[in-house]
Design a protein around this motif. Structure first.
Motif, PDB file in Angstrom:
ATOM      1  N   ALA A  56       0.735  -1.355  -0.111  1.00 18.46           N
ATOM      2  CA  ALA A  56      -0.056   0.124  -0.011  1.00 18.46           C
ATOM      3  C   ALA A  56       0.899   1.367   0.039  1.00 18.46           C
ATOM      4  CB  ALA A  56      -1.013  -0.024   1.222  1.00 18.46           C
ATOM      5  N   ALA A  61      -0.030   5.061  -0.254  1.00 18.08           N
ATOM      6  CA  ALA A  61      -0.524   5.210   1.185  1.00 18.08           C
ATOM      7  C   ALA A  61       0.292   5.549   2.106  1.00 18.08           C
ATOM      8  CB  ALA A  61      -1.308   3.826   1.409  1.00 18.08           C
ATOM      9  N   LYS A 109      -7.571   7.118  11.851  1.00 13.83           N
ATOM     10  CA  LYS A 109      -8.059   5.926  11.354  1.00 13.83           C
ATOM     11  C   LYS A 109      -7.314   4.577  11.749  1.00 13.83           C
ATOM     12  CE  LYS A 109      -7.954   8.232   7.054  1.00 13.83           C
ATOM     13  NZ  LYS A 109      -8.222   8.310   5.575  1.00 13.83           N
ATOM     14  N   LYS A 235      -5.383  -8.371  -1.231  1.00 11.17           N
ATOM     15  CA  LYS A 235      -6.733  -8.029  -0.614  1.00 11.17           C
ATOM     16  C   LYS A 235      -6.490  -7.008   0.486  1.00 11.17           C
ATOM     17  CE  LYS A 235     -10.305 -10.207  -2.528  1.00 11.17           C
ATOM     18  NZ  LYS A 235     -10.572 -11.658  -2.050  1.00 11.17           N
ATOM     19  N   ASP A 238      -5.148  -3.688  -0.696  1.00 16.42           N
ATOM     20  CA  ASP A 238      -6.011  -2.626  -1.176  1.00 16.42           C
ATOM     21  C   ASP A 238      -7.019  -1.923  -0.281  1.00 16.42           C
ATOM     22  OD1 ASP A 238      -5.252  -3.174  -3.978  1.00 16.42           O
ATOM     23  OD2 ASP A 238      -6.981  -4.769  -4.138  1.00 16.42           O
ATOM     24  N   LEU A 239      -7.247  -2.795   0.887  1.00 18.91           N
ATOM     25  CA  LEU A 239      -8.040  -2.361   1.856  1.00 18.91           C
ATOM     26  C   LEU A 239      -7.299  -1.124   2.606  1.00 18.91           C
ATOM     27  CD1 LEU A 239     -10.325  -2.317   4.128  1.00 18.91           C
ATOM     28  CD2 LEU A 239      -9.336  -4.295   5.240  1.00 18.91           C
ATOM     29  N   LEU A 241      -4.970   0.811   1.275  1.00 18.83           N
ATOM     30  CA  LEU A 241      -4.862   1.883   0.643  1.00 18.83           C
ATOM     31  C   LEU A 241      -6.096   2.639   0.582  1.00 18.83           C
ATOM     32  CD1 LEU A 241      -3.189   3.310  -1.688  1.00 18.83           C
ATOM     33  CD2 LEU A 241      -4.142   1.781  -3.317  1.00 18.83           C
ATOM     34  N   GLU A 242      -7.234   1.957   0.308  1.00 18.48           N
ATOM     35  CA  GLU A 242      -8.546   2.365   0.508  1.00 18.48           C
ATOM     36  C   GLU A 242      -8.951   3.296   1.642  1.00 18.48           C
ATOM     37  OE1 GLU A 242     -12.269   1.155  -1.722  1.00 18.48           O
ATOM     38  OE2 GLU A 242     -11.360  -1.022  -1.194  1.00 18.48           O
ATOM     39  N   LEU A 243      -8.590   2.501   2.828  1.00 10.75           N
ATOM     40  CA  LEU A 243      -8.885   3.383   4.323  1.00 10.75           C
ATOM     41  C   LEU A 243      -7.883   4.585   4.071  1.00 10.75           C
ATOM     42  CD1 LEU A 243      -8.921   0.179   6.501  1.00 10.75           C
ATOM     43  CD2 LEU A 243     -10.616   1.676   6.255  1.00 10.75           C
ATOM     44  N   SER A 244      -6.575   4.538   3.743  1.00 12.16           N
ATOM     45  CA  SER A 244      -5.616   5.636   3.904  1.00 12.16           C
ATOM     46  C   SER A 244      -6.281   6.849   3.195  1.00 12.16           C
ATOM     47  CB  SER A 244      -4.365   5.070   3.182  1.00 12.16           C
ATOM     48  OG  SER A 244      -3.724   4.068   3.920  1.00 12.16           O
ATOM     49  N   GLU A 245      -6.880   6.456   2.108  1.00 10.34           N
ATOM     50  CA  GLU A 245      -7.668   7.416   1.092  1.00 10.34           C
ATOM     51  C   GLU A 245      -8.592   8.183   1.307  1.00 10.34           C
ATOM     52  OE1 GLU A 245      -7.271   5.830  -2.720  1.00 10.34           O
ATOM     53  OE2 GLU A 245      -5.260   6.202  -3.103  1.00 10.34           O
ATOM     54  N   ALA A 246      -9.440   7.417   2.268  1.00 10.65           N
ATOM     55  CA  ALA A 246     -10.694   7.480   2.841  1.00 10.65           C
ATOM     56  C   ALA A 246     -11.154   8.813   3.619  1.00 10.65           C
ATOM     57  CB  ALA A 246     -11.566   6.270   3.540  1.00 10.65           C
TER      58      ALA A 246
END
Ligand SMILES: [Zn+2]
Length: 253
Positions: A56, A61, A109, A235, A238-239, A241-246
């Motif tokens: 990530a 991230a 987060k 998997k 990706d999670l 990365l998504e949490l980092s960007e959220a």
């Protein structure tokens, strides 16, 4: 030095580093059939946290992996030597202290990466969320991130073909040969609803299995372990990365 692993970095590096998300790997110390080490859950969850964070990070991230908590809930296994139980109430106290630190430093987060079936952080996350309203706290059971049947012939969940294969791939030097492993046979409840999982009771582990394993490990190979491990890293990274960007104030669509 890896800037995304807290245990190995230093204050000079960290004090000016952007941190999007803290990841806390949480395992257990328990017997895993005859052939896997007591630290099996710890070794796997730590590697998954670190490798997922690395991937990530390479995509932009900025996660930080906290030191692993090595003890899990093992209340049903107290007759198995040195299975170390950590009660849920102790786990909550630890989570509360860690969350307090993150909250003070505006790291809002937080993901608990869980590697042990006896750990269940859901209700604790609800309670912490109430206490720390600025925080977004999330739990992830890495072992639920993929379809077991895509990689393995036999399932079970404890010291089974999956865990054995991944450990053969990650740390072959820590395993006894498969010829030393028990069959991982397990008994079911006599009460139907408990097997159908819509009713739940804790299992008395040593009455369910004789070798502490649940699931036949005999078809395990490091090649299967590598394939599955790579899928898990994909998997979980990706999670991360998504949490980092959220934007935690805009989580729904
Ligand atoms: Zn395990």
């Amino acid at each position: 030095m890896e800037p995304f692993i807290l245990a190995g970095t230093n204050w000079k590096t960290l004090k000016d580093q952007r941190i999007d998300l803290a990841v806390l790997p949480w395992g257990a110390t328990e017997a895993h059939n005859y052939h896997l080490p007591f630290a099996t859950d710890n070794i796997m969850v730590d590697k998954i946290a670190q490798e997922s964070a690395r991937k990530a990070w390479s995509k932009g991230a900025r996660p930080i992996v906290l030191p692993l908590i090595p003890f899990g809930v093992n209340t049903g296994q107290m007759d198995i030597v040195l299975n170390i139980n950590m009660n849920p109430s102790t786990q909550f106290a630890i989570l509360n202290d860690v969350t307090d630190v993150l909250n003070r430093h505006e790291i809002y987060k937080f993901m608990i990466l869980n590697g042990h079936g006896g750990n269940d952080f859901k209700q604790m996350i609800r309670e912490l969320g109430l206490k720390y309203p600025k925080m977004f706290i999330c739990g992830c059971n890495w072992y639920q991130s993929f379809d077991n049947t895509e990689f393995f012939e036999n399932s079970g969940g404890h010291a089974d073909e999956m865990e054995t294969s991944i450990m053969q791939y990650l740390v072959p030097e820590l395993l006894l040969p498969l010829s030393e492993a028990g069959e991982g046979k397990s008994k079911k409840f006599r009460i139907k609803a408990l097997n159908e999982k819509w009713a739940w009771a804790e299992r008395r582990w040593s009455q369910v299995t004789t070798d502490t394993g649940i699931g036949d490990p005999s078809k395990a190979t490091p090649e299967k372990g590598e394939k599955c491990f790579n899928e898990i890293i994909k998997k979980v990274s990706d999670l991360i990365l998504e949490l980092s960007e959220a934007d935690i104030n805009n989580m729904y669509e």
